[in-house]
Design a protein around this motif. Structure first.
Motif, PDB file in Angstrom:
ATOM      1  N   GLY A 232      36.789  30.339  43.499  1.00 53.47           N
ATOM      2  CA  GLY A 232      37.358  30.973  44.680  1.00 53.47           C
ATOM      3  C   GLY A 232      38.867  30.850  44.719  1.00 53.47           C
ATOM      4  O   GLY A 232      39.584  31.815  45.014  1.00 53.47           O
ATOM      5  N   VAL A 233      39.376  29.669  44.394  1.00 55.19           N
ATOM      6  CA  VAL A 233      40.825  29.450  44.362  1.00 55.19           C
ATOM      7  C   VAL A 233      41.464  30.292  43.269  1.00 55.19           C
ATOM      8  O   VAL A 233      42.493  30.952  43.479  1.00 55.19           O
ATOM      9  N   ARG A 234      40.836  30.305  42.076  1.00 54.78           N
ATOM     10  CA  ARG A 234      41.391  31.073  40.963  1.00 54.78           C
ATOM     11  C   ARG A 234      41.419  32.563  41.271  1.00 54.78           C
ATOM     12  O   ARG A 234      42.370  33.271  40.921  1.00 54.78           O
ATOM     13  N   LEU A 235      40.351  33.051  41.910  1.00 52.92           N
ATOM     14  CA  LEU A 235      40.292  34.471  42.238  1.00 52.92           C
ATOM     15  C   LEU A 235      41.378  34.841  43.242  1.00 52.92           C
ATOM     16  O   LEU A 235      42.027  35.887  43.112  1.00 52.92           O
ATOM     17  N   ARG A 243      45.601  37.034  47.560  1.00 57.21           N
ATOM     18  CA  ARG A 243      46.676  36.045  47.675  1.00 57.21           C
ATOM     19  C   ARG A 243      47.541  36.324  48.901  1.00 57.21           C
ATOM     20  O   ARG A 243      47.904  35.415  49.648  1.00 57.21           O
ATOM     21  N   GLY A 244      47.864  37.599  49.114  1.00 59.28           N
ATOM     22  CA  GLY A 244      48.670  37.960  50.275  1.00 59.28           C
ATOM     23  C   GLY A 244      47.951  37.669  51.578  1.00 59.28           C
ATOM     24  O   GLY A 244      48.551  37.166  52.541  1.00 59.28           O
ATOM     25  N   LEU A 245      46.645  37.976  51.652  1.00 65.80           N
ATOM     26  CA  LEU A 245      45.873  37.694  52.867  1.00 65.80           C
ATOM     27  C   LEU A 245      45.791  36.196  53.130  1.00 65.80           C
ATOM     28  O   LEU A 245      45.866  35.742  54.279  1.00 65.80           O
ATOM     29  N   PHE A 246      45.621  35.426  52.056  1.00 62.00           N
ATOM     30  CA  PHE A 246      45.567  33.973  52.205  1.00 62.00           C
ATOM     31  C   PHE A 246      46.881  33.437  52.777  1.00 62.00           C
ATOM     32  O   PHE A 246      46.887  32.653  53.731  1.00 62.00           O
ATOM     33  N   LEU A 247      48.003  33.862  52.219  1.00 60.18           N
ATOM     34  CA  LEU A 247      49.301  33.385  52.694  1.00 60.18           C
ATOM     35  C   LEU A 247      49.582  33.862  54.120  1.00 60.18           C
ATOM     36  O   LEU A 247      50.173  33.130  54.926  1.00 60.18           O
ATOM     37  N   LEU A 248      49.134  35.070  54.440  1.00 61.05           N
ATOM     38  CA  LEU A 248      49.348  35.599  55.779  1.00 61.05           C
ATOM     39  C   LEU A 248      48.600  34.796  56.830  1.00 61.05           C
ATOM     40  O   LEU A 248      49.015  34.706  57.984  1.00 61.05           O
ATOM     41  N   GLN A 355      36.543  39.734  53.533  1.00 60.46           N
ATOM     42  CA  GLN A 355      35.107  39.886  53.275  1.00 60.46           C
ATOM     43  C   GLN A 355      34.790  41.221  52.612  1.00 60.46           C
ATOM     44  O   GLN A 355      33.866  41.327  51.808  1.00 60.46           O
ATOM     45  N   HIS A 356      35.562  42.260  52.946  1.00 62.37           N
ATOM     46  CA  HIS A 356      35.343  43.574  52.337  1.00 62.37           C
ATOM     47  C   HIS A 356      35.745  43.605  50.868  1.00 62.37           C
ATOM     48  O   HIS A 356      35.390  44.541  50.152  1.00 62.37           O
ATOM     49  N   ARG A 357      36.479  42.600  50.411  1.00 62.37           N
ATOM     50  CA  ARG A 357      37.050  42.629  49.068  1.00 62.37           C
ATOM     51  C   ARG A 357      36.391  41.652  48.093  1.00 62.37           C
ATOM     52  O   ARG A 357      36.883  41.504  46.971  1.00 62.37           O
ATOM     53  N   VAL A 358      35.321  40.995  48.482  1.00 57.90           N
ATOM     54  CA  VAL A 358      34.642  40.078  47.572  1.00 57.90           C
ATOM     55  C   VAL A 358      33.152  40.397  47.538  1.00 57.90           C
ATOM     56  O   VAL A 358      32.583  40.881  48.519  1.00 57.90           O
ATOM     57  N   ARG A 365      32.311  30.742  47.402  1.00 65.35           N
ATOM     58  CA  ARG A 365      33.468  30.070  46.814  1.00 65.35           C
ATOM     59  C   ARG A 365      34.782  30.623  47.369  1.00 65.35           C
ATOM     60  O   ARG A 365      35.726  29.868  47.629  1.00 65.35           O
ATOM     61  N   VAL A 366      34.833  31.933  47.598  1.00 64.73           N
ATOM     62  CA  VAL A 366      36.049  32.514  48.173  1.00 64.73           C
ATOM     63  C   VAL A 366      36.241  32.045  49.609  1.00 64.73           C
ATOM     64  O   VAL A 366      37.357  31.683  50.021  1.00 64.73           O
TER      65      VAL A 366
END
Length: 421
Positions: A232-235, A243-248, A355-358, A365-366
């Motif tokens: 999940g972290v690697r993805l 990555r952008g959504l996570f940082l946001l 959720q729409h992207r995995v 894991r994500v």
């Protein structure tokens, strides 16, 4: 080794490719149409109500026993440590074992923990060092339970109803920000802190009983072993959109959201309205969060959501800065409402886009990796608490809000992957 998540004959299986009809697509469509999702929703409500009660009770104990905003930050920080350590590892566990059993185990242990804390406080044996330990243990359970609940939603409703279902889950969780702290404020003010933990245990026991009735749809068997623990972290690192959504989500979670944990300081020291005033703050904040979540649930399309998401996150920091410096209750309450509305809306929308992207194969894991952002809230409470001890809680909160606004604006300019969503 097969994962036994099978559906009961009384509960028809959900066709995940089924489009929502206009009747089903209405505001509460996912709750009225899908019985298993409805059980999960009510179970999440009951458990979250109990967890908010515990957060209020631990925070009140911390400030009452030490008179230190810094120690409040330490207790909140302790609750966040498991989201950094347990959540990514737990994501792999979620993808490999029966998710219903995992939820039941976490809830059973949460009932035990709440009961122990009740005895500890009521007996008068409680010491300050007990509080961060309880926070760590409870945080560990939440770091497993929360992503498990979220990973189940896309398996219980069709893709076309996912935005509505996730929005309703978020709305339900935020409703408990009204109910849980309000109950806790009343119980603390009229009976005592120890009794608050008893009520918490009852709420989580109700959630346990509801989850017992859930039988999940069939799930594809997955290979066992230790591989994929950090997938999940690697993805998230590899894909610019994730990555952008996570940082946001991570920026305001670390710099702004911790201010909620200092409502007790605002209630006692700034406005001097005590434990029941704390319940009022949490209720107003929770009402705003419910409205923000329902706005997400009512959205029919996620097209063009990236730019709106960035602007909403930037506005959130501005509003919280106003809350921090206000000394007038008539101004603080509506700003708390608006701030929570914006915060809930951008976090709910962020979750929907993720959720729409995995795929379901990697979803646990994500989501476990995404739970790292939840851990940043209590982690951010530590520096905010230390800053509050040195400069005052108002400057500490406003400083975090301003930093968040600046960093979010920079991210928005630097991340076309998010802007173009």
């Amino acid at each position: 080794m097969a994962l036994r998540e099978t559906s009961a004959s009384a509960l028809p299986a959900v066709d995940l490719d089924e489009p929502l009809t206009p009747a089903r697509g209405r505001f509460w469509g996912s709750l009225t149409t899908y019985p298993v999702f409805r059980l999960l929703w009510f179970a999440a409500l009951a458990a979250s109500t109990g967890q908010w009660m515990q957060q209020v009770a631990l925070g009140w104990l911390a400030i009452d026993m030490t008179n230190s905003p810094g120690f409040v930050g330490i207790v909140t920080f302790a609750a966040g440590i498991p989201f950094i350590i347990v959540a990514p590892l737990g994501g792999s566990l979620i993808d490999r074992m029966d998710r219903r059993k995992l939820m039941l185990i976490c809830q059973a242990l949460a009932v035990v923990l709440a009961s122990v804390m009740a005895v500890d406080v009521i007996s008068g044996f409680v010491q300050t060092w007990h509080l961060p330990i309880a926070a760590v243990l409870n945080g560990s359970l939440q770091a497993l339970l929360s992503p498990t609940q979220q990973s189940l939603v896309p398996t219980l409703v069709p893709r076309s109803g996912l935005t509505n279902a996730i929005g309703l889950m978020s709305a339900g969780q935020n409703m408990t920000r009204v109910v849980g702290p309000s109950i806790a404020g009343v119980v603390i003010g009229t009976v005592g802190v120890g009794e608050t933990f008893i009520v918490q245990a009852v709420a989580i026991a109700i959630a346990f009983a509801l989850v017992m009735r859930i039988v999940l749809p069939p799930r594809q068997a997955l290979a066992t072993g230790s591989r994929g623990v950090f997938d999940g972290v690697r993805l998230m690192v590899a894909r610019p959109d994730l990555r952008g959504l996570f940082l946001l989500a991570a920026i305001p979670m670390f710099f702004v959201f911790p201010y909620i944990g200092f409502f007790n300081v605002f209630a006692r020291d700034i406005f001097k309205i005590g434990a029941q005033g704390l319940g009022l703050f949490m209720a107003v904040s929770g009402c705003g969060a419910v409205v923000g979540s329902l706005l997400v649930a009512s959205r029919q399309s996620i097209q063009g959501a990236g730019k709106i998401l960035i602007m909403t996150t930037v506005m959130y920091g501005f509003v919280v800065a106003i809350v921090a410096f206000s000394t007038h209750l008539w101004l603080s309450l509506p700003m708390m409402f608006l701030g929570s509305l914006l915060g809930s809306a951008f976090m709910g929308a962020n979750n929907v886009l993720l959720q729409h992207r995995v795929s379901d194969e990697f979803r646990g894991r994500v989501m476990g990796a995404y739970m790292l952002t939840w851990g940043l809230m209590p982690l951010g409470a530590l520096p905010m608490g230390l800053a509050a001890d040195r400069f005052g809680v108002q400057i500490a909160v406003a400083g975090g809000a301003i930093i968040s606004t600046v960093l979010t604006a920079v991210l928005g300019l630097a991340s076309p992957a998010v802007r173009e969503i």
